[in-house]
Design an enzyme around this catalytic site. Structure first.
Site, PDB file in Angstrom:
ATOM      1  N   ASP A 314     -26.609   3.096   2.707  1.00 49.34           N
ATOM      2  CA  ASP A 314     -26.292   4.085   3.744  1.00 49.34           C
ATOM      3  C   ASP A 314     -27.395   4.084   4.807  1.00 49.34           C
ATOM      4  O   ASP A 314     -27.801   5.143   5.311  1.00 49.34           O
ATOM      5  CB  ASP A 314     -26.087   5.481   3.150  1.00 49.34           C
ATOM      6  N   HIS A 318     -32.368   6.512  12.823  1.00 52.06           N
ATOM      7  CA  HIS A 318     -32.479   7.498  13.902  1.00 52.06           C
ATOM      8  C   HIS A 318     -33.879   7.356  14.483  1.00 52.06           C
ATOM      9  O   HIS A 318     -34.852   7.314  13.729  1.00 52.06           O
ATOM     10  CB  HIS A 318     -32.297   8.922  13.378  1.00 52.06           C
TER      11      HIS A 318
END
Lengths: 437, 312
Positions: A314, A318
């Site tokens: 996953d 960011h």
């Protein structure tokens, strides 16, 4: 037959291939993009000019890792990650294939966008990229996206990952429709109403911190709903990022009943708990959130007994400015491609939760099987020459120097044991001795 | 004790000794010891009393106070929280007083600043100076904490005042009971070391102090309570249920009050109410905290300066 005469001879490594239940020291010869031979003492071919011999004594030789849950962020969020940077991260993490998630900006919900990813990947990617497409148009959860056309263009699976498909009727149709195409639905299980504006696991830790919680039931209820819908439709359901005991048990029971369900978890769910959040550090914030000790134990047990089929990362990059907005405002997600192997080896294999073969099943053989990648996930003669070489004893403290464009890892500063030392994709060495080639 | 802390971010982080030190410091007569110091007030949420209280406290000690108008600031232009604080620090701000709607917003940021930081309320996390002024008020009336039964009534789930009070009161030796409907009391609160009661009459029995929390009127829309009228009936403090507590039971409220909802006017203005004293004590507590954080720092800076000179 080979496209060119390029050969690589990997000598004396411990071959770990669950697809033929093999765990012994052998030589492996690659010719072109295929595995040419696998046996003891392969003599170095004399007539070829291009031969690379890799002394692999003490190393593990695995079928290349397949990470079926990766956010490459392209198109739309290129400051966080690109197909180029994300696949460089994969290569240096020993990952030879990634399934890219479609929750980009705009969401990948059409054949055109699938083609965009594949064309970009052809030019810039250093590992194999298999794009997944949205289940619903615009990822809105309302109308089915053109799954058939996306499949024709090269999509490998369908998912609205990042968001649940809240409408049960829409999910039912998605499972039916994708069944007729022969593809699985990768399911982000979450009841959006129950999660509300939650930030971390709901429990004593969140209650003390005054931070809104997400109960485990938010994940488990949706998993139970979608297992029921898979049972109703006969569709193929794959539950993404399982984080808690309730979901592990739901999948276990479903498998016993013969439902066509598979499931994955991620390293952070077997390596970390909600306690990490007390620092208010947003690098520990992901969705589903880190849970309790008992959930970590259940996830480990689920991997051990085969309830959970796969370990995926996953990988959710960011940029630092987004993660510095504060725990509540910062987006969910952590990067994982470059820490997948060391974390799995350290927390599961060296601590005897999984045998080396069981680990390889979770990171390569099973993902290949459930994605229908017949030439991957094993080291049999004739298969794709996607190979990961691992030094199981190399120890290192993780720094924040990543190939990924983002640095949002919760594991910086961890001392881990067992790192990839070589990555071969389609017969080409892309990573060797700590360097991308 | 020698005060060493640069920041005051929460009561959970500080020791019993530190709490008692602040309470003792609050009794001192204010002197202009902070002349030449610069204090910036950053309120990302509306506030009248806390803002004014800090403003007056800093001015009484001689500091220069700058209110940063958030609505017109670069925050609205997308500047990050850390960048905003670093920019103001570069202008010479010595201490930030920050109120923010997010729990824990200051925790990762404060260590990256030279300036001191006081948390003036962050989300549902902590409101340390409010708790300290509550403790100060309790101490003035009861003279001790050990063995006192303190009941906190209302929306515990969203209350930073409740959390800061709980951590401090437990550390000071009081018994704490939390009371409210189960939708407004975190179900894990029983693991905090407090009693939990869903019945106000039962909770009030034998109480020495009642701290009544403000009910945010929007909770009704979030399906946390059916109506204000029902809340007032079941959890509002009035003269009748107050009589179930000890006769000298002290009534506190952090304000602003919703009269007739969580507290009746009769009780709010009655003889057991210390609500206006709380406001007065707020200024004393904030002066104490400002003085401790800033003067200990100036001492540190001075000694560092001396060291530099000595080396030269």
């Amino acid at each position: 037959m080979t496209k060119n005469g390029r050969k690589i001879l990997i000598k004396g490594g411990r071959i770990l291939d669950p697809s033929q239940n093999l765990d012994r020291a052998l030589d492996l010869l690659i010719e072109g993009d295929r595995i040419q031979d696998l046996k003891p003492n392969i003599p170095a071919p004399v007539k070829t000019t291009e031969l690379e011999v890799w002394e692999a004594k003490g190393l593990w030789v695995l079928p290349g890792l397949i990470d079926m849950h990766v956010h490459l962020r392209e198109p739309g969020r290129e400051t966080d990650e690109t197909i180029a940077s994300g696949t460089r991260a994969a290569a240096s993490g020993g990952v030879t294939s990634v399934v890219s998630m479609p929750n980009t900006e705009p969401p990948i919900d059409s054949a055109t966008l699938i083609r965009f990813v594949l064309e970009k990947a052809k030019k810039e990617a250093v590992v194999n990229v298999f794009p997944s497409g949205c289940v619903t148009k615009g990822q809105k959860g309302e109308e089915l996206a053109e799954m058939g056309l996306m499949a024709e263009a090269g999509a490998i699976a369908f998912t609205d990952d990042g968001k649940p498909v809240m409408n049960a009727q829409v999910m039912r149709r998605a499972l039916e429709y994708s069944k007729s195409l022969g593809f699985p639905v990768l399911d982000h299980c979450e009841d959006a109403h129950l999660s509300g504006q939650g930030v971390m696991n709901e429990g004593v830790v969140s209650s003390r911190m005054g931070v809104r919680g997400i109960p485990t039931e938010s994940e488990t209820l949706m998993a139970l709903r979608d297992i029921s819908l898979a049972e109703l439709t006969g569709g193929r359901l794959h539950i993404a990022h399982v984080s808690c005991a309730g979901t592990v048990e739901a999948v276990r029971q479903a498998k016993r009943r013969g439902v066509r369900v598979t499931a994955e978890t991620c390293p952070h769910y077997f390596a970390l708990t909600e306690e990490s959040l007390v620092s208010f550090n947003a690098n520990f914030k992901m969705n589903p959130p880190l849970r309790r000790d008992s959930d970590v134990e259940a996830v480990r047990e689920g991997l051990r007994d085969g309830t959970l089929d796969a370990i995926a990362t996953d990988h959710a990059p960011h940029s630092p400015s987004r993660k510095e907005m504060g725990l509540e405002a910062a987006p969910f997600g952590v990067i994982g491609l470059e820490t997948l192997l060391p974390l799995t080896l350290t927390t599961l294999v060296h601590s005897k939760v999984l045998t080396p073969l069981e680990m390889v099943r979770c990171v390569s053989t099973h993902p290949a099987k459930l994605l229908g990648l017949k030439m991957k996930g094993g080291l049999r003669v004739g298969m794709d020459a996607d190979i990961t070489l691992v030094d199981p004893n190399r120890e290192k403290i993780l720094t924040d120097r990543f190939e990924s464009k983002s640095k949002n890892s919760p594991f910086v500063g961890w001392k881990l044991k067992g790192f990839p030392v070589g990555t071969i994709v389609g017969g080409k060495v892309v990573y060797k001795d700590g360097m991308l080639v | 004790m020698i005060w060493k802390r640069k920041d005051l971010l929460g009561i959970e982080d500080i020791t019993q000794e530190e709490i008692e030190h602040i309470l003792a410091e609050a009794q001192k007569t204010p002197e202009p010891v902070l002349v030449g110091k610069s204090v910036a007030l950053l309120f990302f949420e509306p506030s009248t009393r806390t803002h004014t209280s800090f403003d007056l406290a800093a001015k009484r000690l001689g500091a220069t106070v700058t209110g940063v108008p958030i609505a017109q600031s670069s925050v609205q232009k997308g500047e990050s929280f850390l960048d905003t604080l670093k920019t103001l620090e570069a202008m010479g701000v010595n201490l930030f007083v920050v109120r923010h709607g997010e729990s824990g917003i200051l925790h990762p940021v404060a260590p990256q600043l030279q300036a001191s930081v006081i948390n003036a309320g962050d989300g549902a996390h902590e409101h340390p100076t409010q708790a300290l002024l509550d403790f100060y008020t309790i101490l003035q009336h009861k003279g001790k904490f050990k063995g006192l039964k303190v009941v906190i009534v209302g929306d515990i789930l969203h209350s930073r005042v409740a959390r800061s009070n709980v951590w401090g009161l437990l550390r000071l030796g009081a018994q704490v009971t939390l009371c409210g409907p189960a939708t407004l009391v975190p179900k894990e609160a029983s693991e905090w070391g407090v009693e939990v009661s869903y019945n106000l009459e039962k909770a009030l029995q034998g109480a020495d102090v009642i701290n009544v929390l403000r009910l945010q009127l929007e909770r009704q829309k979030e399906s946390l309570i059916p109506s204000l009228a029902e809340y007032a009936k079941l959890y509002g403090l009035d003269a009748q249920n107050l009589s179930l507590a000890k006769p000298d039971c002290l009534v506190l409220h952090p304000g602003p009050m919703n009269r007739g909802v969580e507290i009746s006017s009769e009780v709010a203005d009655g003889s057991q109410s210390a609500i206006l004293e709380q406001v007065k004590n707020g200024v004393a507590i904030r002066m104490a905290v400002l003085r401790l954080l800033l003067s200990s720092r100036s001492k540190n800076e001075e000694s560092r300066g001396r060291l530099k000179k000595a080396k030269a």
